[in-house]
Design an enzyme around this catalytic site. Structure first.
Site, PDB file in Angstrom:
ATOM      1  CG  ASP A  15      79.760  58.997  94.183  1.00 12.34           C
ATOM      2  OD1 ASP A  15      78.969  58.097  93.846  1.00 12.34           O
ATOM      3  OD2 ASP A  15      79.397  60.049  94.756  1.00 12.34           O
ATOM      4  CG  ASP A  17      73.847  60.823  91.512  1.00 16.88           C
ATOM      5  OD1 ASP A  17      73.003  61.593  91.031  1.00 16.88           O
ATOM      6  OD2 ASP A  17      74.046  59.668  91.072  1.00 16.88           O
ATOM      7  CG  ASP A 194      78.776  62.720  97.483  1.00 15.76           C
ATOM      8  OD1 ASP A 194      78.812  61.616  96.891  1.00 15.76           O
ATOM      9  OD2 ASP A 194      77.710  63.264  97.804  1.00 15.76           O
TER      10      ASP A 194
END
Length: 253
Positions: A15, A17, A194
């Site tokens: 991922d 961000d 996240d």
């Protein structure tokens, strides 16, 4: 939990961000660490191309942030997919997001200063990070536009945001599509993410014999710790450091 060492049998899915780069107040304010593109290029080389960025951002924005690095990637949670050889495989839709939805969101953003509407090629994200007290208002509006049983679109929870995107795509399906072809095929997938949108990617990696690593649990919530782990992987595969627990070579007296 200690993250596993990377090796040349790994297929790596990352991922962006909150995983590789720190979250900012707005999507346009993120700061890409100066060494990140070079680190990703080194990883790509060590893994023979079996590495992909899997993000909610568009591919164009992802490439702009990480330039000059560009390789396999999935944008908009799997809507757009690029293989390592550069070929594109965008999901074909039978419906486009109604213009009235975009107009409703734009009007709401005018009424609610600090709420940001991020247009994407196949959807839209509504951010309330700057005004967290607007969370209930944003979600109420999003649910009014996209009910749970909508046949074409769905709501995607994100960090201090909600996205409207196609129902039939996910980061998990992006992982599955990439793993079906070289250079990913036959490798052990590791997905690092996240937030909620990454869970499908983690589950896909597990189904395919690998694992999912949550930044909060494994890296203390710090993208800098993720980058340090990736750098260690480059050093391991390059023979510059020894794996944890490896015995040191005997030293002649």
């Amino acid at each position: 939990m200690t993250p596993p060492d990377l090796d040349r049998t790994t297929a790596l899915f990352l991922d962006l961000d909150g995983t590789l780069i720190e979250i900012a107040a707005t999507p346009d304010e993120v700061v890409v660490p100066p060494g990140l593109p070079a680190l990703l290029s080194a990883l790509h080389a060590q893994l023979d191309g079996a590495m992909a960025i899997v993000t909610g951002r568009s591919l164009a924005m992802t490439d702009s942030l990480l330039k000059p690095f560009a390789a396999a990637a999935a944008g908009e949670h799997g809507v757009s997919l690029r293989r390592d050889d550069g070929t594109r495989e965008d999901f074909r839709f039978t419906a486009t997001m109604p213009r009235s939805w975009r107009e409703s969101l734009a009007a709401a953003a005018e009424r609610w200063p600090g709420v940001l509407v991020e247009a994407k090629p196949h959807g839209v994200a509504i951010h309330y990070r700057l005004v967290p007290d607007r969370e209930k208002d944003v979600w109420r509006l999003a649910r009014a536009l996209v009910p749970d049983d909508h046949p074409k679109f769905r709501l995607i929870p994100a960090r201090k945001a909600v996205e409207i995107g196609p129902r039939t795509t996910s980061k998990g399906r992006a992982v599955e599509r990439l793993m079906a072809h070289a250079p990913f095929q036959g490798r052990r997938p590791i997905f690092v993410g996240d937030d909620f949108t990454d869970e499908a990617g983690m589950e896909a990696a597990k189904r395919l014999g690998g694992e999912g690593l949550r930044v909060a649990e494994v890296f203390g919530g710090q993208p800098s710790a993720v980058r340090a782990w990736l750098q260690r992987g480059v050093d391991l595969m390059g023979g510059r450091v020894a794996p944890v627990g490896a015995s040191s070579p005997a030293v002649a007296p």
